[in-house]
Design a protein around this motif. Structure first.
Motif: not given
Length: 269
Positions: A64-75
């Motif tokens: 998300v945010y063009n690669g600013t964050f990688v976020i766990d989609n479950l938690t």
């Protein structure tokens, strides 16, 4: 061979009405249930991305945010984060001197905030904010001192091209900058992120984390160019900008014709 499939959202998976069709949801969900490794990389926040992509059952981390964050989609846990350092102070000073008052995304007291100087909003900023009514991140402030508080990670300027383009030209080597017209409003945007931020970096990290051998990506905009450059195969939807089509392995059907889903249904075994 283990393949990671990554798609942009707006203008690629999303139709022009900002929705994902039942057909695309059905195709992607069916293929992921059978083992396809699929995720998306978007300029949107985690909150708004999850909202528009609620019909998709992607269970791996999201970019998300063009690669600013990688976020766990479950938690919802942040797995990778990029923030500005003190070099951003010089940029802020120049923006304010030129009468540019951006939307600033920051973490303030461990809460994500979308800050803006309420009395200085341009037409484009107001249009954007109108689409975010009810967003708990909204943080109207009275002055620039409050605008720059917190741990900043993303800046969006929406203003006239003659004001934004000189800033883009001056700082495009110091930061990761995306200068393009908004897909929906037609307003000129300049998005500014830390230099380390890119969809490409996030995709490569996800590829390594998931032990994939190959990456295939789909997109439509200038902010997908870096992702196309590191992919083994890259497909531009028919409605994509020319710069992306020139780099594509092939051009597929448009977003409104479910081009990504139709390609996946035909090619993914």
């Amino acid at each position: 061979m283990k393949t990671l499939y990554i798609s942009d959202l707006d203008g690629t998976l999303l139709h022009s009405d900002k929705t994902i069709s039942d057909y695309t949801n059905q195709v992607i969900n069916s293929l992921t249930e059978r083992g396809m490794i699929f995720s998306y990389a978007t300029a949107r926040s985690y909150i708004t991305a999850k909202k528009v992509a609620k019909g998709l059952s992607a269970k791996i981390p999201l970019i998300v945010y063009n690669g600013t964050f990688v976020i766990d989609n479950l938690t919802g846990e942040i797995l990778l984060a990029n923030y500005f350092d003190d070099s951003i102070k010089k940029l802020f000073k120049e923006l304010f001197q030129n009468g540019i008052y951006p939307i600033v995304y920051s973490y303030i007291d461990n809460n994500e905030k979308l800050s803006f100087v309420e009395h200085a909003c341009t037409r484009g900023v107001n249009l954007f904010l109108a689409s975010r009514k009810g967003d708990i991140r909204r943080n109207p402030v009275a002055n620039t001192e409050d605008l720059v508080k917190g741990n900043c990670f993303y800046i969006t300027c929406i203003d006239e091209p003659e004001k934004l383009f000189p800033i883009y030209e001056k700082y495009k080597e110091d930061f990761h900058c995306v200068y393009q017209r908004d897909l929906y409003s037609g307003e000129q945007w300049l998005e500014i992120m830390p230099k380390t931020v890119s969809k490409a970096n996030a995709v490569m990290q996800l590829k390594a984390q998931l032990c994939c051998d190959k990456v295939i990506v789909f997109g439509d905009g200038k902010n997908d160019i870096d992702m196309f450059e590191i992919a083994d195969e890259c497909y531009a939807v028919e409605n994509a900008v020319d710069e992306l089509k020139e780099r594509a392995t092939a051009v597929i059907a448009s977003n409104n014709e479910d081009g990504v889903a139709r390609w996946l249904k035909k090619h993914v075994q």
